[in-house]
Write a protein that holds these residues in place. Sequence first.
Motif, PDB file in Angstrom:
ATOM      1  N   LEU A  99       2.809  11.108   0.641  1.00  0.00           N
ATOM      2  CA  LEU A  99       1.728  11.965   0.144  1.00  0.00           C
ATOM      3  C   LEU A  99       0.635  11.147  -0.531  1.00  0.00           C
ATOM      4  N   LEU A 100       1.026  10.093  -1.248  1.00  0.00           N
ATOM      5  CA  LEU A 100       0.007   9.223  -1.837  1.00  0.00           C
ATOM      6  C   LEU A 100      -0.813   8.548  -0.745  1.00  0.00           C
ATOM      7  N   GLY A 101      -0.123   8.119   0.321  1.00  0.00           N
ATOM      8  CA  GLY A 101      -0.840   7.538   1.446  1.00  0.00           C
ATOM      9  C   GLY A 101      -1.823   8.521   2.048  1.00  0.00           C
ATOM     10  N   TYR A 133      -4.885   6.418  14.307  1.00  0.00           N
ATOM     11  CA  TYR A 133      -4.011   6.046  13.194  1.00  0.00           C
ATOM     12  C   TYR A 133      -3.608   7.281  12.392  1.00  0.00           C
ATOM     13  N   LEU A 134      -4.565   8.139  12.078  1.00  0.00           N
ATOM     14  CA  LEU A 134      -4.277   9.330  11.276  1.00  0.00           C
ATOM     15  C   LEU A 134      -3.340  10.283  12.015  1.00  0.00           C
ATOM     16  N   GLN A 135      -3.542  10.450  13.307  1.00  0.00           N
ATOM     17  CA  GLN A 135      -2.652  11.314  14.074  1.00  0.00           C
ATOM     18  C   GLN A 135      -1.227  10.769  14.065  1.00  0.00           C
ATOM     19  N   ASN A 136      -1.086   9.475  14.229  1.00  0.00           N
ATOM     20  CA  ASN A 136       0.246   8.871  14.191  1.00  0.00           C
ATOM     21  C   ASN A 136       0.883   9.049  12.814  1.00  0.00           C
ATOM     22  N   TYR A 137       0.093   8.854  11.760  1.00  0.00           N
ATOM     23  CA  TYR A 137       0.606   8.995  10.392  1.00  0.00           C
ATOM     24  C   TYR A 137       1.056  10.432  10.134  1.00  0.00           C
ATOM     25  N   LEU A 138       0.271  11.382  10.576  1.00  0.00           N
ATOM     26  CA  LEU A 138       0.590  12.785  10.341  1.00  0.00           C
ATOM     27  C   LEU A 138       1.777  13.245  11.185  1.00  0.00           C
ATOM     28  N   ASN A 140       4.110  11.326  13.075  1.00  0.00           N
ATOM     29  CA  ASN A 140       5.346  10.539  13.073  1.00  0.00           C
ATOM     30  C   ASN A 140       5.915  10.274  11.689  1.00  0.00           C
ATOM     31  N   GLN A 141       5.090  10.392  10.655  1.00  0.00           N
ATOM     32  CA  GLN A 141       5.573  10.135   9.302  1.00  0.00           C
ATOM     33  C   GLN A 141       5.641  11.433   8.490  1.00  0.00           C
ATOM     34  N   ILE A 142       4.483  12.032   8.226  1.00  0.00           N
ATOM     35  CA  ILE A 142       4.422  13.219   7.367  1.00  0.00           C
ATOM     36  C   ILE A 142       5.242  14.375   7.936  1.00  0.00           C
ATOM     37  N   ALA A 143       4.933  14.798   9.154  1.00  0.00           N
ATOM     38  CA  ALA A 143       5.594  15.973   9.730  1.00  0.00           C
ATOM     39  C   ALA A 143       7.090  15.745   9.900  1.00  0.00           C
ATOM     40  N   GLN A 144       7.471  14.564  10.365  1.00  0.00           N
ATOM     41  CA  GLN A 144       8.887  14.281  10.613  1.00  0.00           C
ATOM     42  C   GLN A 144       9.700  14.254   9.330  1.00  0.00           C
ATOM     43  N   SER A 145       9.082  13.804   8.238  1.00  0.00           N
ATOM     44  CA  SER A 145       9.819  13.617   6.993  1.00  0.00           C
ATOM     45  C   SER A 145       9.738  14.817   6.060  1.00  0.00           C
ATOM     46  N   MET A 146       8.648  15.590   6.137  1.00  0.00           N
ATOM     47  CA  MET A 146       8.405  16.628   5.137  1.00  0.00           C
ATOM     48  C   MET A 146       8.472  18.045   5.666  1.00  0.00           C
ATOM     49  N   GLY A 147       8.359  18.231   6.976  1.00  0.00           N
ATOM     50  CA  GLY A 147       8.308  19.572   7.525  1.00  0.00           C
ATOM     51  C   GLY A 147       9.670  20.243   7.585  1.00  0.00           C
ATOM     52  N   THR A 148       9.697  21.553   7.329  1.00  0.00           N
ATOM     53  CA  THR A 148      10.925  22.334   7.476  1.00  0.00           C
ATOM     54  C   THR A 148      10.732  23.486   8.455  1.00  0.00           C
ATOM     55  N   GLY A 149       9.559  24.119   8.425  1.00  0.00           N
ATOM     56  CA  GLY A 149       9.291  25.205   9.357  1.00  0.00           C
ATOM     57  C   GLY A 149       9.007  24.664  10.745  1.00  0.00           C
ATOM     58  N   PRO A 150       9.135  25.501  11.770  1.00  0.00           N
ATOM     59  CA  PRO A 150       8.958  25.038  13.154  1.00  0.00           C
ATOM     60  C   PRO A 150       7.574  24.479  13.444  1.00  0.00           C
ATOM     61  N   PRO A 297      -8.559   3.463   7.703  1.00  0.00           N
ATOM     62  CA  PRO A 297      -7.411   4.170   7.108  1.00  0.00           C
ATOM     63  C   PRO A 297      -6.131   3.352   7.114  1.00  0.00           C
ATOM     64  N   ASN A 298      -6.034   2.342   7.980  1.00  0.00           N
ATOM     65  CA  ASN A 298      -4.822   1.526   8.006  1.00  0.00           C
ATOM     66  C   ASN A 298      -4.890   0.327   7.067  1.00  0.00           C
ATOM     67  N   ASP A 299      -5.950   0.220   6.255  1.00  0.00           N
ATOM     68  CA  ASP A 299      -5.968  -0.789   5.201  1.00  0.00           C
ATOM     69  C   ASP A 299      -4.869  -0.474   4.190  1.00  0.00           C
ATOM     70  N   ARG A 300      -4.277  -1.502   3.622  1.00  0.00           N
ATOM     71  CA  ARG A 300      -3.185  -1.295   2.674  1.00  0.00           C
ATOM     72  C   ARG A 300      -3.732  -0.824   1.331  1.00  0.00           C
ATOM     73  N   LEU A 301      -3.045   0.141   0.756  1.00  0.00           N
ATOM     74  CA  LEU A 301      -3.442   0.688  -0.540  1.00  0.00           C
ATOM     75  C   LEU A 301      -2.877  -0.191  -1.652  1.00  0.00           C
ATOM     76  N   GLU A 302      -3.677  -0.443  -2.670  1.00  0.00           N
ATOM     77  CA  GLU A 302      -3.259  -1.337  -3.743  1.00  0.00           C
ATOM     78  C   GLU A 302      -3.203  -0.590  -5.077  1.00  0.00           C
ATOM     79  N   PHE A 303      -2.136  -0.866  -5.832  1.00  0.00           N
ATOM     80  CA  PHE A 303      -1.935  -0.254  -7.139  1.00  0.00           C
ATOM     81  C   PHE A 303      -1.644  -1.347  -8.168  1.00  0.00           C
ATOM     82  N   ASN A 304      -2.049  -1.085  -9.402  1.00  0.00           N
ATOM     83  CA  ASN A 304      -1.765  -1.982 -10.518  1.00  0.00           C
ATOM     84  C   ASN A 304      -0.969  -1.229 -11.574  1.00  0.00           C
TER      85      ASN A 304
END
Length: 337
Positions: A99-101, A133-138, A140-150, A297-304
Motif C-alpha cells: 500500500l505504501l508503494g 509497470y502499474l498494471q503489473n503492480y496492481l 500481480n502484487q496488490i490484487a493477488q495479495s490483498m483481494g478477497t472478493g471475486p 513509477p519503478n524508481d525505488r522509494l527511499e525512507f529515512n
Amino acid sequence: MKKLSLKYYLWAIAFVFAVHVHAQQESNGLLVFDPPSDQFIPIVLQSHKGLPRFGARDNYKIQNNTGKTPGRTVRPVRGSYDTEKSKEVGLGYRNFSLLLGLKYRTPFMGDLDRERLTTISGNMSQEQRNSAYLQNYLRNQIAQSMGTGPVCENANRGANEFERIRNYKAFIEQCLDPLVQWSQSFFKNEKMVGYHVSTLHVGNNYDFDQKGYWLVHPLQLNDVFFLKPSGIHSMTFLPSASFETELMKKTSSKNHVDFFLQMDEGTAERLMKEGISKLYLVKKIKMVYSGKPLSRPNDRLEFNYSHVNKEMDVYLDEALTQHFTTLSMDNLILKTP
C-alpha cells in the motif's frame, strides 16, 4: 486508451478520503487497520506500547505451561509455533508495504490505461512503460495479495484475453480508487512513529575480563518493509538529535554500531542454561518518506528514520514481555577502531 488527468484523479481521491475514515484497532499486541470494503483483507501489524512494531517479529512460540519450574523463565517448546497467526501478521506487513508503494506511485496513475492491458514491446513510450509497470503492480502484487472478493481476486485471471481484459476493467472500476484512498491513510504527513526490534546474539565469546558481550547493532534497517514486491529501498538512518550526531562521531561505520553489553557471569550462565541465545533491542523511531522525486513509477522509494529518544530497552523474549535492561545511546560503551 482511457486515462484520467492526474489533477482530476488526485482531486477525486482527496474528496473520497475526506469522507471516509479507516478504523485502527489494537488488541492483544496487534494493530488492525480495517479495509474500505470487504473486497480486501484487513492489514494486521504487531504492536508495542500502542504503536506499530517493525523489524524482528514475535513468531508466537507456544509456551510450555507445565508449571514445573516456578520462579524461572518459562521456556518455549522448541519448534512449536502458532503458524496461522504468524502467517496473518506476515501478510499484514507485506500488504502494508504494498500500500505504501501504491501511495507514492499515485502521481503516475494518469498514465495508467484503464481499458486495455498494455503490451510490452521494444518501442514503447515512457507513458506506456509506466502503464505496463502499474498494471503489473496492481494485478500481480496488490490484487493477488490483498483481494478477497471475486472482482479484486480475479484482476490477473482469465481463460483468454477477452476475459482477462474484462476482469482487469472490473478491478479498475471497483477496486482501484478505494485502494488508493486506503493507501493515503498510512504515513500521514509523510511520517510514521513506531518501534523497531532487532536481535542481539549472546551466548558465545563472553568477555570474562570486562564482564559482558561485544554486540553489533545495525543502523541500516532492511527489515521494516517487504523490499522486493513493493519496490521500497531500505530504511536509512538520518541523525536529527544531538545524541545521534554525537554517537555517529564516535563510530567507525555509518551502517552499524559495535557496543558492549555488560552482564555478570552468573546472569550469562543462567541465560545459556535456559537456552536464551538472543536478546531483543527495542527503540522508538520516527520514519519519514525522503520525498526524493521519482522520474518513473519503478524508481525505488527511499525512507529515512531517526530515534525519538535515546533510550533502548532490551528484552529476553521476542514477545517483549521480559524486560532485561535499558540502554542509553549517549553512554554506550563503543568499540574503538
